[in-house]
Write an enzyme that holds these catalytic residues in place. Structure first.
Site, short mmCIF file in Angstrom:
data_model
loop_
_atom_site.label_atom_id
_atom_site.label_comp_id
_atom_site.label_asym_id
_atom_site.label_seq_id
_atom_site.Cartn_x
_atom_site.Cartn_y
_atom_site.Cartn_z
CG ASP A 272 -14.24 14.15 -111.16
OD1 ASP A 272 -14.18 15.37 -110.94
OD2 ASP A 272 -15.25 13.56 -111.55
CE LYS B 75 -31.48 20.90 -110.88
NZ LYS B 75 -31.84 19.49 -110.86
#
Lengths: 1018, 323
Positions: free
Chosen positions: A382, A504
């Site tokens: 990741d 958002k």
């Protein structure tokens, strides 16, 4: 479907970790029904007010601290009783009556039988050189050995278990509770009945909770019901059965998405899972592969010992017709073959490794995990938090078609800038931890993800966000989900007394919901032209490796949405279209310090590092470059250089690149074979914009290419991939509880460098275990061969059973253990990872130990043996086929000079020769431990820096001196003092062994002979 | 059909799950790869050659090391001598004939005087023992070094470097092979010899001073007789019955050719042809049909007597039957 209620999906990734209630079978059903009966307290029927009374709590302010403390004392901690039970006894039993130990017990019992019969039949007859007292004595020593090593092994293993179980204590799950009206993070075990808890995606339900309010709250109840489909919770009671009612969430269930608030109705043993846990105590833990391998090896060795032993028994019995001496041979062979000290040594090695890893901030749930990490050939990492700092900080603001630096505060009064700040301050889930409020903003802890924290921190410092947020309270919220990639909040604005919707999310996603754009002058319609301009700006920001978050808003008209309007986030009774784009905030998450060094190390070690991220491909590429996972040019670079679209890059140029960025969209179109082709073609790949399913897909495809895949991750969405990976690595600081549960290993400092250390450690453990076994097995040859000579050539016995025991559990033990302290070989990180088929104990190792090094030791021993005899007048020719006269108490044996030797005199010479043989084995075992230090690199380069090993060599020598010269030892071990120069007889063989092995390693290292490597590199 | 097989070939098929026996059979001989016990023929040849060379080198090293060490050793002389050695400086006594090795723990000399076979059996054992003493002169099958043997007497001078004293067993009358060592006459001969200890020089009781108290009276008087003469330099021998009954049964004892081992046979330095001196003990008239325990001792100032460790003495049983 066999059963309508308990539908099970065969495609479940997580799989039922515990058998479902149904799977317990009919016997348990009545019991379970009883348990169910008890839980019919009807919490799920009660209203919020009723719950407050029943649990003496307050839904807004929670319990008081004092009352909570009182409850904690009354009901105890919120934890399940550990299922260990009598496992200490199990370990003890295992250590005293394992395979090895059983062989030794048989040996001891045979000795006692021999003692009993020898004293019964006749005391003075030919008993093969052992008087009846000696049988008794040897039996006692064997039992002492079993008990000694057993107790020591038990102690080590218990210690080991403590290290492992420390895992739970070190990373305790936390829960967010409201007490005295403030949010607090407390350890899960301190949650009490009546606590008001707040739960969000990624955590685990801290206790049995009755949900009061929730939004998009989904939990995975498969551990409880066996149903793998997620349960979407609602605050209302939907079913008479509490297990089916949607307003109950249960202890230990992972929360996949959303957030909820609820009241704790049951803790610890009284929870549903606690009750079931009581029913499954009988389940045994499965052995880890490395443990299996060791057990298999032990069985093999014991089997070989017995086959040899019995063969010799029969052979000697038919030749000599004397079952007592036949029994003695059998014992000798068995004792020589069974490495009594090995189990203890292995346990010690494991414990040491576990401790070492913990020191390096790698917490392995099982030791096998470390070993797997050592064989990793591909890391799917990741980006966030692992490769980067995970300290997002705002770097640019974008509004009114301009990009402003974070420190540029000259536009604060511009309308678009201020509305961006307002939106950014309000649309936040993150909050400061209550206890930290008095600290400076930079040091305050924040509950929330990285980018939200960055925005909150930035806004708090520059725009006093907390105040803004208090003034304009949040009325409704759609939390962020990877499925739709946005987050919506609705606020009651103080200034206008109307509702204000803020969305958002990733800018290219939310811009699709927009039809207008805010600018300093006025709102403009969002034309394709403007859209393109905006997107160009986003890409510009993203090209700098920054994460861009876009904001858009909608002032909800008071007419349609009066004050007090009930917003339902499930039903979405408010518009999510025709929004106005405000601007964007970009943040950077800088790569960790020295990350490129760690990654270079991985590459050197033949490990692919693949970045898999949900970020924009350009961001991903920028970070990949900074970290060093991509070092070669990609099609993206070509596109930028030539100012063309990525799609327009000519295919013939595209096919030249060795590195690439594959996005989630591209991945969606690829078949398994396409991906395989891509993974083989490109040496450097970064996956961007990937979904959890795709991450799983990537991992599976790598695995099908025979890679051992390690996956790092911190989110809930990573857990399928963490589970699927050969080794899942979760982040200790930022990781969610779910990811920690799914992982095999936890990085306490979230640092990628720890993975590299872990890999090094894993390779080291494997190497060191191999070295230890190779060392221990070697001395079996010089221990077994004397009996062959004794039986076949009729020579006086070169090594007694007692001295075999002294070697196996005395002088061999410390050096074997000290090999666990051996540093990794310098080039352990420059050789490719080991193949999964490469076993701990393989044929090459056995052949090396028994037939090469072991034989050198045997020759060294025989050399000393012959020389001691020769000095006393027995030349080798006078020692062959003398057994029957030699062992007879009345016969006289003549030496080469014709001198007649009486029994006692020649027995003393024999003891002296046996001592010399023993000392030779000690010496050559020292050279063995020296050559076992390294499997590949030169000893000169490796040096003798392992001081534990050096000390153990010294102790080994002292032990040999003591056994040879101390009068007490002459008594116990039947030794005789040697003249000082006879003590060093084995030294030429030591030199031979060390030089020979150095040549072997030279051949392997420089690739001069593949054949030597194939046959002698273990 | 052809298309179908083509397609099938493209896919990787996992190896079939073999049974244990099947897997073992394939391990024994894999017809596909020609592997026998997990190796192909050339692989076997290579590994066997490797081990051949490896072991040859190892044995060579071993032999070389032994050879080097033996350079420091004298094949005729032990490294450890007298008090430095385990065998020590206190010689033991041995007797012949020894009972046969089938009965290893026995020290009984039992025979029937009027049974020819029984007598011959013991005579044969002694014959074999005396074989090396008998061969002298030249001819085939000689013991090496026999030519070095010269007759010695207490008064004869020093020996040459290679010379050793002869043991004239033919003069041991009546204990001679021709007489079957007097076994038939129910007065058997038992030969005693002092065990060889390298470089050991006896300190004989050559005068009447310091004679130990437990020395038999007849030996004391014998020493008194020869005291001062060169013949007195002898390791004396005495044989007695162990218990009072045995003393009674043993009858008269004769020591042939003299009562001990003359010191001119010492020291033993492993010269070629060296013979250990012998004393033939003739039991003239032992009582028949009873078992007699006999203990013979060697007497010198540096021989210490210890019955349990059998230092300086030997024990045997004698039983002569006449039926």
């Amino acid at each position: 479907m066999p059963h309508p209620t308990y539908r099970r999906s065969s495609t479940s990734l997580v799989g039922p970790r515990r058998p479902s209630l149904l799977a317990h079978g009919s016997v348990d059903i009545s019991e379970l029904n009883l348990l169910k009966e008890e839980t019919h307290t009807g919490d799920h029927f009660l209203t919020a007010a009723q719950l407050e009374t029943v649990y003496r709590t307050n839904i807004q302010t929670g319990l008081t601290d004092n009352f909570a403390k009182e409850l904690l004392v009354t009901y105890g901690p919120n934890a399940l009783k550990e299922l260990r039970g009598n496992s200490y006894w199990k370990i003890f039993r295992h250590n005293l009556f394992g395979w090895f130990q059983c062989v030794l017990w048989v040996g001891a019992i045979l000795n006692f039988i021999a003692f009993f019969f020898a004293s019964k039949i006749d005391a003075g007859s030919d008993s093969g050189g052992h008087s009846d007292k000696e049988y008794l004595y040897l039996g006692c020593v064997i039992i002492a050995t079993i008990v000694g090593t057993g107790v020591f092994g038990f102690y080590q293993e218990a210690k080991n278990m403590a290290v492992m179980s420390g895992f739970e204590k070190l990373v305790p799950p936390n829960a967010v509770v409201i007490r005295n009206g403030v949010k607090k993070i407390i350890p899960n075990i301190n949650v009490v009945i009546g606590d008001i808890v707040e739960m969000t995606g990624g955590e685990v339900v801290p206790a049995d909770v009755r949900i009061l309010s929730c939004s998009n709250f989904k939990t995975d109840m498969s551990s409880l019901t066996g149903e793998s489909e997620l349960v979407q919770h609602r605050p209302e009671c939907t079913h008479a059965n509490p297990l089916e009612s949607k307003n109950m969430a249960y202890f230990g269930c992972p929360i996949v998405e959303g957030s909820a608030k609820g009241v704790v109705v049951a803790i610890g043993e009284m929870t549903q899972i606690g009750k079931i846990a009581g029913l499954v105590t009988g389940l045994e833990k499965e052995e880890t592969p490395i443990a299996k391998e060791i057990t298999h090896f032990i069985k093999l060795i014991c089997g070989v010992a017995f086959v040899f032993g019995i063969t010799f028994f029969l052979m000697v019995y038919f030749i000599q017709k004397h079952w007592l001496s036949a029994l003695q041979y059998m014992l000798g062979i068995i004792l020589a073959n069974v490495p009594e000290g090995l189990i203890v040594t292995l346990t010690v090695c494991m414990t040491l490794s576990a401790k070492q890893l913990k020191k390096k901030n790698c917490l392995a749930k099982t030791l096998q995990a470390v070993e797997t990490l050592g064989s990793t050939s591909c890391i799917c990492s990741d980006k966030t938090g692992t490769l980067t700092e995970n300290q997002m900080s705002v770097s640019h603001l974008f509004c009114d078609f301009k990009i402003y630096d974070k420190s540029d505060h000259s536009h604060v009064s511009d309308p678009s800038y201020s509305s961006l700040c307002l939106a950014a301050s309000l649309n936040l889930k993150a909050v400061f931890v209550y206890d930290n409020m008095n600290l400076p903003v930079e040091k305050r802890k924040i509950l929330g993800d990285a980018s939200e924290s960055a925005i909150l921190r930035y806004m708090e410092i520059n725009r006093s966000a907390t105040q803004t947020r208090e003034e304009n309270p949040k009325e409704a919220e759609i939390p962020f989900s990877s499925a739709y990639k946005y987050q919506v909040t609705i606020h009651l604005m103080q200034a206008t007394q109307s509702y204000y919707l803020i969305m958002k999310g990733a800018p290219e996603i939310i811009i699709e919901y927009c039809t207008r754009v805010h600018s300093d002058e006025k709102e403009q319609p969002l034309t394709p032209q403007i859209k393109k301009e905006l997107k160009a700006n986003f890409i510009k920001l993203a090209n700098m490796g920054e994460r861009v978050i876009g904001y858009c808003d909608l002032k909800l008209p008071l007419s349609a949405y009066p004050i007090g309007y009930k917003f339902d986030t499930q039903q979405k009774n408010f518009p999510l279209e025709d929004l106005a784009f405000i601007g964007a905030i970009s943040m950077i998450d800088p790569p960790r310090q020295d990350i490129e060094k760690s990654i270079a190390l991985c590459r050197q070690a033949g490990i692919k590092v693949i970045m898999v991220t949900g970020d924009h491909p350009v961001t991903a590429l920028a970070i990949s470059r900074k970290c060093g996972t991509i070092t070669q040019p990609t099609a993206y670079d070509y596109a930028f250089e030539h100012h063309i679209e990525l799609a327009d890059v000519p295919p013939h140029i595209k096919s030249q690149f060795k590195a690439t960025v594959i996005t989630g969209d591209e991945l969606r179109k690829m078949s398994v074979n396409d991906l395989k082709a891509a993974q083989t073609k490109y040496t450097e790949i970064t996956f961007a914009r990937t979904s959890p399913q795709q991450k799983l897909f990537i991992v599976e495809t790598y695995q099908s290419l025979k890679h051992v895949v390690a996956v790092t991750g911190d989110g809930v969405n990573d857990s399928p991939a963490l589970k699927k990976a050969d080794i899942g690595i979760a982040m200790g600081i930022n990781g969610t509880e779910v990811s920690k549960q799914a992982a095999d290993m936890i990085l306490l400092d979230d640092n990628f460098a720890s993975i590299v250390l872990g890999i090094k450690e894993g390779r080291r453990i494997f190497d060191n275990l191999k070295k230890t076994i190779a060392y221990t097995l070697t001395s079996n040859t010089p221990e077994m061969m004397p009996f062959v000579l004794y039986a076949c050539l009729g020579m006086p016995l070169p090594l007694t059973l007692m001295l075999i025991l002294v070697i196996n559990v005395g002088t061999d033990l410390l050096p074997a253990m000290s090999l666990a302290y051996e540093d990794p070989e310098e080039d352990v990180m420059s050789i490719p990872p080991r193949k999964p088929t490469d076993h701990l104990v393989n044929r090459v190792l056995i052949f090396m130990a028994y037939f090469q090094v072991g034989l050198i030791q045997f020759f060294a021993g025989m050399y000393a043996y012959f020389i001691v005899y020769a000095q006393d007048g027995f030349f080798p020719s006078s020692l062959i086929f003398v057994r029957s006269e030699w062992e007879s108490k009345t016969k006289v044996v003549k030496d080469t000079l014709g001198r007649a030797w009486y029994y006692d005199d020649r027995k003393r010479v024999e003891k002296k020769a046996q001592t010399a043989y023993f000392v030779s084995v000690c010496w050559t075992q020292i050279s063995d431990v020296i050559i076992c230090k390294t499997r590949r690199i030169s000893l000169l380069k490796k040096g003798m820096r392992n001081h534990v090993l050096n000390v153990s060599i010294v102790i080994d020598l002292i032990a040999a001196v003591v056994a040879t010269y101390l009068p007490f030892c002459h008594e116990v071990f039947n030794t005789e003092p040697l003249s000082w120069h006879d003590f060093f007889l084995a030294v030429p063989f030591m030199v031979l062994m060390i030089v020979g092995d150095e040549i072997r390693r030279y051949l392997i290292r420089n690739n001069i002979s593949k054949w030597v490597e194939q046959e002698t590199y273990y | 059909m052809a298309d179908k097989t083509k397609v099938a070939e493209q896919y990787y098929a996992p190896p079939p799950d073999l049974g244990k026996w099947e897997a073992f059979r394939i391990f024994l001989y894999n017809s596909e790869t020609g592997q026998f016990l997990g190796r192909t023929g050339s692989s076997w040849a290579k590994i066997l050659l490797f081990y051949l060379i490896f072991y040859a080198a190892l044995v060579g090293f071993f032999a070389a090391m032994l050879a080097i060490f033996y350079q420091t050793l004298d094949a005729k002389m032990p490294k450890w001598q007298l008090d430095g050695s385990i065998i020590g400086s206190n010689p033991g006594l041995g007797f012949r004939p020894m009972p046969d090795s089938a009965n290893v723990e026995s020290t009984l000399i039992y025979y029937k005087a009027n049974d020819k076979g029984s007598v011959l059996k013991w005579a044969k054992v002694i014959d074999e023992f005396l074989e090396q003493y008998r061969k002298k002169g030249s001819g085939s099958g000689e013991a090496s070094g026999a030519e070095n043997r010269v007759p010695c007497s207490p008064t004869s001078g020093a020996l040459g470097e290679k010379q050793v004293c002869d043991v004239p067993i033919d003069e041991f009358h009546p204990c001679t092979a021709a007489n079957q060592y007097n076994y038939e006459a129910a007065g058997p001969c038992v030969f005693l010899k002092l065990n060889k200890i390298f470089n050991w020089q006896p300190k004989p009781y050559n005068n009447t001073e310091d004679l130990p108290g437990n020395m038999p009276e007849d030996l004391k008087s014998h020493i008194k007789m020869v005291s001062g003469k060169p013949e007195a330099n002898t390791v004396w021998v005495s044989c007695e019955g162990e218990n009072p009954a045995d003393v009674e049964n043993i009858g008269p004892v004769q020591y042939i050719p003299r009562r001990g081992f003359p010191s001119y046979y010492y020291p033993f330095t492993n010269k070629e042809g060296y013979l250990s001196p012998l004393v033939a003990v003739l039991f003239e008239k032992p009582r028949t049909g009873v078992l007699i325990n006999i203990e013979c001792k060697a007497w010198a100032k540096n021989i210490f007597y210890d019955r349990y460790e059998r230092r300086g003495s030997v024990h045997f049983e004698l039983m002569v039957d006449r039926s």
